[in-house]
Scaffold this active site. Structure first.
Site, PDB file in Angstrom:
ATOM      1  N   ASP A 124      23.391   4.726  -1.592  1.00  0.00           N
ATOM      2  CA  ASP A 124      22.445   3.992  -2.443  1.00  0.00           C
ATOM      3  C   ASP A 124      21.735   4.948  -3.402  1.00  0.00           C
ATOM      4  O   ASP A 124      21.903   6.162  -3.310  1.00  0.00           O
ATOM      5  CB  ASP A 124      21.430   3.192  -1.597  1.00  0.00           C
ATOM      6  CG  ASP A 124      20.889   3.968  -0.392  1.00  0.00           C
ATOM      7  OD1 ASP A 124      21.030   5.200  -0.359  1.00  0.00           O
ATOM      8  OD2 ASP A 124      20.323   3.334   0.514  1.00  0.00           O
ATOM      9  N   ASN A 175      12.605  -2.014   9.830  1.00  0.00           N
ATOM     10  CA  ASN A 175      12.765  -3.469   9.661  1.00  0.00           C
ATOM     11  C   ASN A 175      14.228  -3.896   9.833  1.00  0.00           C
ATOM     12  O   ASN A 175      14.567  -5.041   9.572  1.00  0.00           O
ATOM     13  CB  ASN A 175      12.234  -3.907   8.290  1.00  0.00           C
ATOM     14  CG  ASN A 175      13.044  -3.304   7.146  1.00  0.00           C
ATOM     15  OD1 ASN A 175      14.012  -2.581   7.363  1.00  0.00           O
ATOM     16  ND2 ASN A 175      12.637  -3.603   5.926  1.00  0.00           N
ATOM     17  N   HIS A 188      16.873  -2.563   8.216  1.00  0.00           N
ATOM     18  CA  HIS A 188      17.772  -2.419   7.064  1.00  0.00           C
ATOM     19  C   HIS A 188      18.809  -1.323   7.304  1.00  0.00           C
ATOM     20  O   HIS A 188      18.578  -0.373   8.045  1.00  0.00           O
ATOM     21  CB  HIS A 188      16.996  -2.217   5.757  1.00  0.00           C
ATOM     22  CG  HIS A 188      16.357  -0.880   5.569  1.00  0.00           C
ATOM     23  ND1 HIS A 188      15.290  -0.682   4.721  1.00  0.00           N
ATOM     24  CD2 HIS A 188      16.617   0.337   6.097  1.00  0.00           C
ATOM     25  CE1 HIS A 188      14.945   0.585   4.732  1.00  0.00           C
ATOM     26  NE2 HIS A 188      15.736   1.230   5.566  1.00  0.00           N
ATOM     27  N   GLU A 246      17.756  -4.938   2.662  1.00  0.00           N
ATOM     28  CA  GLU A 246      16.547  -5.325   3.383  1.00  0.00           C
ATOM     29  C   GLU A 246      16.784  -6.662   4.088  1.00  0.00           C
ATOM     30  O   GLU A 246      17.749  -7.363   3.778  1.00  0.00           O
ATOM     31  CB  GLU A 246      15.374  -5.441   2.396  1.00  0.00           C
ATOM     32  CG  GLU A 246      15.053  -4.166   1.629  1.00  0.00           C
ATOM     33  CD  GLU A 246      14.513  -3.036   2.499  1.00  0.00           C
ATOM     34  OE1 GLU A 246      14.327  -3.239   3.717  1.00  0.00           O
ATOM     35  OE2 GLU A 246      14.278  -1.937   1.963  1.00  0.00           O
TER      36      GLU A 246
HETATM   37  P1  PGA Z   1      14.768   7.378   8.305  1.00  0.00           P
HETATM   38  O1  PGA Z   1      15.239   6.143   7.436  1.00  0.00           O
HETATM   39  O2  PGA Z   1      16.016   8.080   8.725  1.00  0.00           O
HETATM   40  O3  PGA Z   1      13.943   8.187   7.363  1.00  0.00           O
HETATM   41  O4  PGA Z   1      14.010   6.824   9.469  1.00  0.00           O
HETATM   42  C1  PGA Z   1      16.235   5.311   7.908  1.00  0.00           C
HETATM   43  C2  PGA Z   1      16.477   4.227   6.907  1.00  0.00           C
HETATM   44  O5  PGA Z   1      15.498   3.728   6.324  1.00  0.00           O
HETATM   45  O6  PGA Z   1      17.639   3.862   6.695  1.00  0.00           O
END
Ligand code: PGA
Length: 270
Positions: free
Chosen positions: A67, A136, A138, A143
């Site tokens: 992304d 959450n 995602h 999302e």
């Molecule tokens: P993080 O993020 O590894 O910083 O916890 C994971 C994500 O949001 O995909």
């Protein structure tokens, strides 16, 4: 789905690197999808370590970024292009022409996303897609509410993400509101999805992703539909799982499945 539970974050990263190294041993021109965030940093350190020891080589490896923020140049320190270059690519011998990125400033967003999907197809498909999981649920920037069959496209970031990013930008106008992200459908079509999770704050959502219903409200739960999804998680992130013992049992006895007819059950063993 395979759930691999390791003691801590360091073991999660070492195990994930070993999975990638083994895949590379079988196919030197491995096509890898790379995620950003805090979680994969240790994995990238391990891959750099393996490269320095001559145990993996990136000369034939092809990379796709998962992304990107819309509006940022590749050189912007908050861009995902910069992150991957900074934490991995510049430390190994991957060829620049083998790195494919979603641009933060494409001339035509829809065409850019379609071309990215075509590029993935032309490369033979992604062999291993590295993933983190958001609190959450995602995966990438899909999302909650993202279609389970979505493709690479434009998404609006959550209000929380926009606010959380504010301190990293000098000018408020620079803070991205949109991103381009591979879709859930794109991720499900990869040959292997390798999701890393670590820490107590990921326990609840990891359990919902692995053991809850498949729902667009928890995008990572879509990996239950993936033919080869591996969750490599530490004890803390595994602490909400109901079937933990079975996952550990299956992992410990994995080698036996290579020749299942030779298994002697504990009952018949003398
Ligand atoms: P993080 O993020 O590894 O910083 O916890 C994971 C994500 O949001 O995909």
């Amino acid at each position: 789905m395979e759930v691999i539970i390791k003691k801590d974050y360091d073991e999660v990263c070492a195990e994930s690197a070993a999975i990638i190294q083994e895949a590379w041993r079988r196919k030197n021109n491995l096509v890898l999808g790379f995620a950003t965030g805090k979680t994969p940093l240790g994995l990238y350190e391990n891959l750099i370590g393996l490269y320095r020891q001559g145990r993996i080589d990136f000369a034939e490896v092809v990379a796709f970024n998962l992304d990107e923020y819309v509006g940022l140049e590749e050189s912007h320190p908050q861009s995902f292009a910069y992150y991957l270059d900074h934490y991995l690519f510049r430390h190994v011998n991957i060829r620049k022409e083998n790195i494919f990125r979603l641009s933060g400033r494409p001339a035509d967003i829809d065409e850019h996303c379609r071309a990215y999907e075509r590029k993935i197809q032309d490369s033979g498909g992604i062999d291993i897609q590295i993933l983190g999981i958001g609190k959450n649920g995602h995966i990438a920037f899909n999302e909650p509410g993202s279609s389970l069959s979505s493709r690479t496209r434009l998404k609006i970031l959550t209000r929380e993400t926009v606010l959380a990013n504010r301190p990293f930008f000098q000018d408020e106008k620079e803070v991205p509101w949109f991103c381009l992200t591979m879709g859930i459908g794109t991720i499900i079509e990869t040959k292997m999805a390798l999701l890393l999770a670590s820490g107590k704050d990921k326990a609840g959502i990891t359990a919902r992703a692995i053991e809850g219903p498949v729902t667009a409200s928890v995008p990572a739960s879509a990996l239950q539909l993936h033919p080869q999804a591996k969750f490599v998680i530490d004890e803390a992130a595994a602490s909400g799982l109901t079937n933990r013992d079975y996952y550990c049992w299956a992992y410990e006895n994995k080698d036996r499945a290579l020749d299942p007819l030779k298994i002697i059950s504990p009952k018949t063993r003398n």
